[in-house]
Design a protein around this motif. Sequence first.
Motif, PDB file in Angstrom:
ATOM      1  N   THR A   8       9.069  34.255 -21.343  1.00 25.33           N
ATOM      2  CA  THR A   8      10.259  35.028 -20.960  1.00 25.33           C
ATOM      3  C   THR A   8      11.537  34.193 -20.989  1.00 25.33           C
ATOM      4  O   THR A   8      12.611  34.711 -20.679  1.00 25.33           O
ATOM      5  CB  THR A   8      10.086  35.606 -19.547  1.00 25.33           C
ATOM      6  OG1 THR A   8       9.895  34.521 -18.639  1.00 25.33           O
ATOM      7  CG2 THR A   8       8.903  36.553 -19.480  1.00 25.33           C
ATOM      8  N   TRP A   9      11.451  32.926 -21.349  1.00 23.08           N
ATOM      9  CA  TRP A   9      12.624  32.062 -21.330  1.00 23.08           C
ATOM     10  C   TRP A   9      13.663  32.495 -22.352  1.00 23.08           C
ATOM     11  O   TRP A   9      14.862  32.457 -22.085  1.00 23.08           O
ATOM     12  CB  TRP A   9      12.227  30.614 -21.582  1.00 23.08           C
ATOM     13  CG  TRP A   9      11.636  29.940 -20.381  1.00 23.08           C
ATOM     14  CD1 TRP A   9      11.134  30.537 -19.275  1.00 23.08           C
ATOM     15  CD2 TRP A   9      11.495  28.547 -20.195  1.00 23.08           C
ATOM     16  NE1 TRP A   9      10.670  29.607 -18.401  1.00 23.08           N
ATOM     17  CE2 TRP A   9      10.874  28.364 -18.941  1.00 23.08           C
ATOM     18  CE3 TRP A   9      11.798  27.425 -20.955  1.00 23.08           C
ATOM     19  CZ2 TRP A   9      10.596  27.107 -18.436  1.00 23.08           C
ATOM     20  CZ3 TRP A   9      11.503  26.179 -20.447  1.00 23.08           C
ATOM     21  CH2 TRP A   9      10.911  26.027 -19.192  1.00 23.08           C
ATOM     22  N   PHE A  10      13.222  32.905 -23.547  1.00 16.66           N
ATOM     23  CA  PHE A  10      14.178  33.262 -24.589  1.00 16.66           C
ATOM     24  C   PHE A  10      15.039  34.437 -24.154  1.00 16.66           C
ATOM     25  O   PHE A  10      16.263  34.388 -24.269  1.00 16.66           O
ATOM     26  CB  PHE A  10      13.438  33.606 -25.886  1.00 16.66           C
ATOM     27  CG  PHE A  10      14.362  34.087 -26.970  1.00 16.66           C
ATOM     28  CD1 PHE A  10      15.202  33.203 -27.623  1.00 16.66           C
ATOM     29  CD2 PHE A  10      14.413  35.427 -27.315  1.00 16.66           C
ATOM     30  CE1 PHE A  10      16.064  33.638 -28.610  1.00 16.66           C
ATOM     31  CE2 PHE A  10      15.278  35.872 -28.302  1.00 16.66           C
ATOM     32  CZ  PHE A  10      16.091  34.973 -28.949  1.00 16.66           C
ATOM     33  N   ILE A  11      14.427  35.490 -23.644  1.00 16.90           N
ATOM     34  CA  ILE A  11      15.193  36.680 -23.246  1.00 16.90           C
ATOM     35  C   ILE A  11      16.069  36.371 -22.027  1.00 16.90           C
ATOM     36  O   ILE A  11      17.177  36.896 -21.894  1.00 16.90           O
ATOM     37  CB  ILE A  11      14.262  37.893 -23.007  1.00 16.90           C
ATOM     38  CG1 ILE A  11      15.072  39.179 -22.921  1.00 16.90           C
ATOM     39  CG2 ILE A  11      13.411  37.709 -21.779  1.00 16.90           C
ATOM     40  CD1 ILE A  11      15.722  39.577 -24.199  1.00 16.90           C
ATOM     41  N   THR A  12      15.606  35.493 -21.147  1.00 16.68           N
ATOM     42  CA  THR A  12      16.396  35.120 -19.968  1.00 16.68           C
ATOM     43  C   THR A  12      17.646  34.343 -20.385  1.00 16.68           C
ATOM     44  O   THR A  12      18.758  34.635 -19.925  1.00 16.68           O
ATOM     45  CB  THR A  12      15.551  34.281 -18.999  1.00 16.68           C
ATOM     46  OG1 THR A  12      14.380  35.010 -18.648  1.00 16.68           O
ATOM     47  CG2 THR A  12      16.320  33.926 -17.750  1.00 16.68           C
ATOM     48  N   ILE A  13      17.468  33.361 -21.252  1.00 20.26           N
ATOM     49  CA  ILE A  13      18.604  32.552 -21.699  1.00 20.26           C
ATOM     50  C   ILE A  13      19.562  33.407 -22.524  1.00 20.26           C
ATOM     51  O   ILE A  13      20.788  33.319 -22.366  1.00 20.26           O
ATOM     52  CB  ILE A  13      18.105  31.331 -22.497  1.00 20.26           C
ATOM     53  CG1 ILE A  13      17.368  30.375 -21.557  1.00 20.26           C
ATOM     54  CG2 ILE A  13      19.258  30.623 -23.191  1.00 20.26           C
ATOM     55  CD1 ILE A  13      16.661  29.244 -22.251  1.00 20.26           C
ATOM     56  N   ILE A  18      24.798  36.175 -22.930  1.00 19.61           N
ATOM     57  CA  ILE A  18      25.576  37.380 -23.225  1.00 19.61           C
ATOM     58  C   ILE A  18      26.376  37.814 -22.006  1.00 19.61           C
ATOM     59  O   ILE A  18      27.555  38.182 -22.121  1.00 19.61           O
ATOM     60  CB  ILE A  18      24.648  38.505 -23.729  1.00 19.61           C
ATOM     61  CG1 ILE A  18      24.090  38.132 -25.097  1.00 19.61           C
ATOM     62  CG2 ILE A  18      25.369  39.840 -23.793  1.00 19.61           C
ATOM     63  CD1 ILE A  18      23.008  39.054 -25.597  1.00 19.61           C
ATOM     64  N   ALA A  19      25.766  37.748 -20.825  1.00 22.98           N
ATOM     65  CA  ALA A  19      26.472  38.142 -19.606  1.00 22.98           C
ATOM     66  C   ALA A  19      27.660  37.215 -19.334  1.00 22.98           C
ATOM     67  O   ALA A  19      28.752  37.683 -18.968  1.00 22.98           O
ATOM     68  CB  ALA A  19      25.515  38.130 -18.426  1.00 22.98           C
ATOM     69  N   LEU A  20      27.476  35.909 -19.527  1.00 26.77           N
ATOM     70  CA  LEU A  20      28.579  34.974 -19.324  1.00 26.77           C
ATOM     71  C   LEU A  20      29.683  35.191 -20.342  1.00 26.77           C
ATOM     72  O   LEU A  20      30.870  35.099 -20.017  1.00 26.77           O
ATOM     73  CB  LEU A  20      28.068  33.527 -19.401  1.00 26.77           C
ATOM     74  CG  LEU A  20      27.267  33.053 -18.194  1.00 26.77           C
ATOM     75  CD1 LEU A  20      26.706  31.659 -18.450  1.00 26.77           C
ATOM     76  CD2 LEU A  20      28.136  33.047 -16.957  1.00 26.77           C
ATOM     77  N   PHE A  21      29.316  35.503 -21.584  1.00 20.14           N
ATOM     78  CA  PHE A  21      30.319  35.772 -22.612  1.00 20.14           C
ATOM     79  C   PHE A  21      31.137  37.003 -22.252  1.00 20.14           C
ATOM     80  O   PHE A  21      32.368  36.998 -22.357  1.00 20.14           O
ATOM     81  CB  PHE A  21      29.626  35.968 -23.962  1.00 20.14           C
ATOM     82  CG  PHE A  21      30.579  36.293 -25.070  1.00 20.14           C
ATOM     83  CD1 PHE A  21      31.365  35.301 -25.621  1.00 20.14           C
ATOM     84  CD2 PHE A  21      30.690  37.582 -25.541  1.00 20.14           C
ATOM     85  CE1 PHE A  21      32.263  35.595 -26.641  1.00 20.14           C
ATOM     86  CE2 PHE A  21      31.576  37.893 -26.558  1.00 20.14           C
ATOM     87  CZ  PHE A  21      32.362  36.897 -27.111  1.00 20.14           C
TER      88      PHE A  21
END
Length: 67
Positions: A8-13, A18-21
Motif C-alpha cells: 500500500t506504500w505506492f498509493i499512500t505516497i 497529490i494532496a500536497l500539490f
Amino acid sequence: MPQLDTSTWFITILSTTIALFILMQLKVSLLTFPQTPSVKSMKHVKTSSPWESKWTKIYSPLSLPQQ
C-alpha cells in the motif's frame, strides 16, 4: 518475525503527493499580486568625498626601488 507489508506504500505516497500539490496550488491561488507595478524615479545624488579632489599615488612595497 512478520514481514512488512509494502503493497500500500505506492498509493499512500501518490495520494499524499497529490494532496500536497493541490493544497499548495490553493495557497498560491489565494495570494494577491500587484497588477501594475509603479515606476520609481531614481535621482542620482553626487556625494563629494574629500579624496576626490586630491591626486594620490599609493606605492606598493614591491614597486619601491631596492636599497
